[in-house]
Write an enzyme that holds these catalytic residues in place. Structure first.
Site, PDB file in Angstrom:
ATOM      1  CG  HIS A  45      -0.297  -0.278   2.514  1.00 47.91           C
ATOM      2  ND1 HIS A  45       0.637   0.574   3.045  1.00 47.91           N
ATOM      3  CD2 HIS A  45      -0.420  -1.306   3.389  1.00 47.91           C
ATOM      4  CE1 HIS A  45       1.049   0.109   4.200  1.00 47.91           C
ATOM      5  NE2 HIS A  45       0.442  -1.048   4.431  1.00 47.91           N
ATOM      6  CG  HIS A  48       4.155  -1.774   2.043  1.00 44.95           C
ATOM      7  ND1 HIS A  48       2.854  -2.220   2.029  1.00 44.95           N
ATOM      8  CD2 HIS A  48       4.761  -2.409   3.075  1.00 44.95           C
ATOM      9  CE1 HIS A  48       2.680  -3.086   3.004  1.00 44.95           C
ATOM     10  NE2 HIS A  48       3.808  -3.221   3.663  1.00 44.95           N
ATOM     11  N   GLY A 158       8.913   0.702   8.954  1.00 46.35           N
ATOM     12  CA  GLY A 158       7.924   1.721   9.291  1.00 46.35           C
ATOM     13  C   GLY A 158       7.759   1.840  10.802  1.00 46.35           C
TER      14      GLY A 158
END
Ligand code: PAF
Length: 299
Positions: A45, A48, A158
């Site tokens: 998504h 990423h 992340g």
């Protein structure tokens, strides 16, 4: 070996074998390239995509791995329900400038007779740890194997999975794995929900409930900005907001809080007062989806 095992998709290569990945990485290193690595479980998504952009900025050869790691799931149903769409992921990767997509299967990553695990220390006992026994052991074991395959100079993670980021950082220090771990801030949808591959399983009512998580964090931030420093007051702002989520259409709570911790962002130990950078981390369930989110105050 690399030539024999890789599949070319335009200028991007897809590699499925460990030895081929290692051969490619060695060749790049011989050419003096800096390898940047974004490990994922696929179903890419925009979050990423942001990690890939960060990777492209930090290295000359960008590697993406797509591996749905069975050993980090607590329930077989969740592992099987995890979205898989490699064809689309390959397109996203190519558009993002990825040079190589590494897609080992579970039999590659965990060879027959596999019995060696990496068990992280106390960082893994906090936040998600008690609710996901063995999860971080699965993450660390898979990540060490992926690092051995890709041999990256830098890997981008992340901050949504903040605990994972800390644990992987600790692991590479403790095991002397020569890779820099870079962090990327959480990427959110316009409504504030932190992007996750699992969000697509949220129905409209679940999504409305899920939004109370970022709103709760924002309420705590506003309180902090107005001068509040007591951890308990910030915790209450989060949990009250989540507790006020609209009821399910049939009645009953639409979201179940698993935990909310106001803690030290290095040790994950709870704090009483915000006296330096402080992490507020939340996990909750909306419908069948487990959500995690966090915010760092004062950094
Ligand atoms: O964050 C993820 O997608 C996974 O936990 C990771 C880091 C790829 C390990 O399987």
């Amino acid at each position: 070996v690399a030539e024999a095992l890789k599949v070319h998709t335009g200028t991007m290569e897809r590699v499925t074998e460990f030895r081929a990945m290692q051969a490619l990485s060695r060749a790049w290193h011989r050419e003096g390239k800096r390898i940047a690595f974004v490990p994922t479980m696929g179903a890419l998504h925009d979050g990423h995509a942001a990690l890939l952009r960060e990777g492209a900025r930090r290295g000359d050869a960008l590697v993406l791995s797509v591996f749905v790691n069975p050993t980090q799931f607590n329930r077989a149903e969740d592992y099987h329900a995890y979205p898989r769409r490699l064809e689309r992921d390959l397109q996203v990767a190519e558009a993002a400038g990825v040079r190589c997509v590494f897609t080992p299967d579970a039999g590659q990553l965990y060879p027959p007779g596999h019995q060696t695990w990496i068990t992280p220390g106390p960082l893994a006992d906090r936040l998600c740890g008690p609710f996901r026994p063995g999860h971080f052991r699965g993450v660390c074991t898979a990540m060490s194997a992926l690092f051995n395959a890709v041999q990256p100079d830098v890997a981008v993670f992340g901050e949504k999975q903040y605990q994972q980021l800390l644990i992987v950082r600790r692991m590479v220090k403790d095991l002397h794995i020569p890779v820099e771990i870079a962090a990327h801030p959480i990427v959110r949808d316009a409504d504030g929900l932190a992007l996750s591959s699992r969000n697509e399983r949220l129905g409209p009512a679940d999504r409305a409930a899920a939004l109370t998580v970022p709103r709760g964090l924002e309420a705590a931030r506003q309180l902090y900005l107005s001068g509040e420093r007591r951890a308990r007051a910030l915790w209450s702002a989060v949990t009250r907001t989540i507790g006020a989520a609209p009821a399910r259409p049939g009645g009953g709570p639409s979201i179940r809080l698993e935990y909310c911790h106001v803690c030290d962002p290095e040790t994950l130990v709870d704090v009483d007062r915000v006296e330096g950078p402080t992490l507020i981390a939340v996990a909750a369930h909306a419908g069948s989806v487990r959500l995690i989110d966090n915010m760092i105050l004062g950094r």
